[in-house]
Design an enzyme around this catalytic site. Structure first.
Site, short mmCIF file in Angstrom:
data_model
loop_
_atom_site.label_atom_id
_atom_site.label_comp_id
_atom_site.label_asym_id
_atom_site.label_seq_id
_atom_site.Cartn_x
_atom_site.Cartn_y
_atom_site.Cartn_z
N HIS A 129 0.87 -1.19 0.00
CA HIS A 129 0.00 0.00 0.00
C HIS A 129 0.91 1.23 0.00
CE1 HIS A 129 -3.53 2.29 0.22
NE2 HIS A 129 -4.01 1.96 1.40
N GLN A 132 -0.38 4.89 0.82
CA GLN A 132 -0.67 5.09 2.23
C GLN A 132 0.61 5.40 3.00
OE1 GLN A 132 -3.84 4.83 4.00
NE2 GLN A 132 -2.50 5.91 5.44
N CYS A 261 -3.98 3.37 9.14
CA CYS A 261 -4.38 3.75 7.77
C CYS A 261 -5.88 3.90 7.64
CB CYS A 261 -3.85 2.73 6.77
SG CYS A 261 -4.57 1.09 6.93
N ARG A 289 -3.18 11.60 2.52
CA ARG A 289 -3.37 10.77 1.31
C ARG A 289 -3.56 11.68 0.10
NH1 ARG A 289 -5.22 5.58 1.66
NH2 ARG A 289 -4.74 5.61 -0.56
N1 NVA Z 1 -4.68 -4.01 5.32
C1 NVA Z 1 -5.93 -3.38 4.97
C2 NVA Z 1 -5.71 -1.95 4.61
C3 NVA Z 1 -6.96 -1.20 4.24
C4 NVA Z 1 -6.70 0.19 3.79
C5 NVA Z 1 -6.57 -4.14 3.82
O1 NVA Z 1 -5.85 -4.55 2.90
O2 NVA Z 1 -7.78 -4.35 3.85
N1 CP Z 2 -6.53 3.61 4.06
C1 CP Z 2 -7.20 3.33 2.92
O1 CP Z 2 -6.63 2.96 1.89
O2 CP Z 2 -8.53 3.54 3.01
P1 CP Z 2 -9.65 3.08 1.97
O3 CP Z 2 -9.71 1.59 1.99
O4 CP Z 2 -10.91 3.74 2.47
O5 CP Z 2 -9.27 3.58 0.59
#
Ligand code: NVA
Ligand code: CP
Length: 302
Positions: A129, A132, A261, A289
């Site tokens: 990610h 993020q 996050c 973000r």
């Molecule tokens: N680790 C989480 C982050 C969400 C922004 C996911 O992948 O669902």
């Molecule tokens: N932190 C993040 O990526 O949030 P969303 O899943 O809402 O995009």
């Protein structure tokens, strides 16, 4: 830098350049100054998973840069009916100036970049990610006035967030400590990268207390990421003792920040009390973000 696929692809200097650009664009935005960016650029935004922050911050960000975001969910694009990523990449390259993708396999993101000829931005995969963590590093630098030499701790699942924090924090010269249960360690490629670093130190442990000791920033994230909902019950058992609570915070340095996050599950990976005491930092992180991704688009799509 041609794409943002994962932080492993970037140098520390490239990460710092994104953060500096993000700070500048944030200051311009707050001062009501126009950004020096060509008008009329379009960003295709592919979502195979849910999103609040990523969708809204990218769509707002490209609009503030004078362009337009185009939302493509798997449910109603041909991707959802099996059109290959190679063809999607070549088609979108004929219309758009950039592609943001949120999906499951990192390979899909790599393939988009390989088969298309416009910049690709990873908006979350099971592996990483990066957007993020760029926002997180921007937030930490705003609050702590530096990154190098800080001790950044992550407690919880060795998921996309853990993978990206480890790489991003080490690349900008921070020390990194990570606590995960044995069966939920970070990705092996990330672990090997961390162990190959000669500069800042890296620690991986199963003991959240050992990881939190002397930390300047503590991160956590959900125990069951998107796509892993069926494992929720087993994970609730496996992650017992990994909740960021007052006891964990007491081991950290004075003034330790908390980053999440979002979305957060209060009472699971973090207590309501710790979350609310650090809400300003957490929502600064969410705001960034927008600024960090505008910087990525600015640098890739100009
Ligand atoms: N680790 C989480 C982050 C969400 C922004 C996911 O992948 O669902
Ligand atoms: N932190 C993040 O990526 O949030 P969303 O899943 O809402 O995009």
């Amino acid at each position: 830098m041609k794409h943002l696929l994962k932080l492993l692809d970037l140098s520390g200097d490239e990460i710092i350049n994104i953060l500096d650009t993000a700070d500048r664009l944030k200051a311009e935005q707050k001062a009501g100054k126009p950004h020096a960016f060509p008008r009329g650029k379009t960003l295709a935004m592919i979502f195979a998973k849910n999103s609040t922050r990523t969708r809204v911050s990218f769509e707002t960000g490209i609009f503030q840069l004078g362009g337009q975001g185009i939302f493509l969910s798997n449910a109603d694009s041909q991707l959802g009916r099996g059109e290959p990523i190679q063809d999607t990449a070549r088609v979108l390259s004929r219309y758009c100036d950039g592609i943001m993708i949120r999906t499951f396999a990192q390979q899909e993101v790599e393939d988009l970049a390989k088969f298309g000829d416009i910049p690709v931005i990873n908006g979350l995969t099971d592996f990483a990610h990066p957007c993020q963590v760029l926002a997180d590093l921007q937030t930490i630098r705003e609050h702590k006035k530096r990154l190098a030499g800080l001790k950044i701790c992550y407690i919880g699942d060795g998921n996309n967030m853990a993978n990206s924090i480890i790489v991003g924090a080490l690349k900008v010269g921070a020390e990194v400590s990570v606590a995960t249960p044995e069966a939920y360690r970070p990705d092996a490629q990330v672990y090997d990268f961390a162990m190959s670093q000669t500069g800042p130190r890296f620690m991986l442990t199963t003991d959240p207390r050992a990881a939190a000791r002397g930390a300047d920033v503590i991160f956590t994230d959900v125990w069951a990421s998107m796509g892993m909902e069926a494992e929720t019950a087993a994970r609730t058992v496996a992650f017992k003792g990994y909740c960021v609570d007052d006891e964990i915070m007491a081991l950290a340095n004075k003034g330790c920040m908390v980053q999440h996050c979002l979305p957060a599950h209060r009472g699971e990976e973090i207590t309501e009390k710790v979350f609310e005491e650090h809400a300003t930092e957490i929502f600064d992180e969410a705001e960034n973000r927008l600024h960090a991704q505008k910087a990525v688009m600015y640098l890739l799509m100009k």
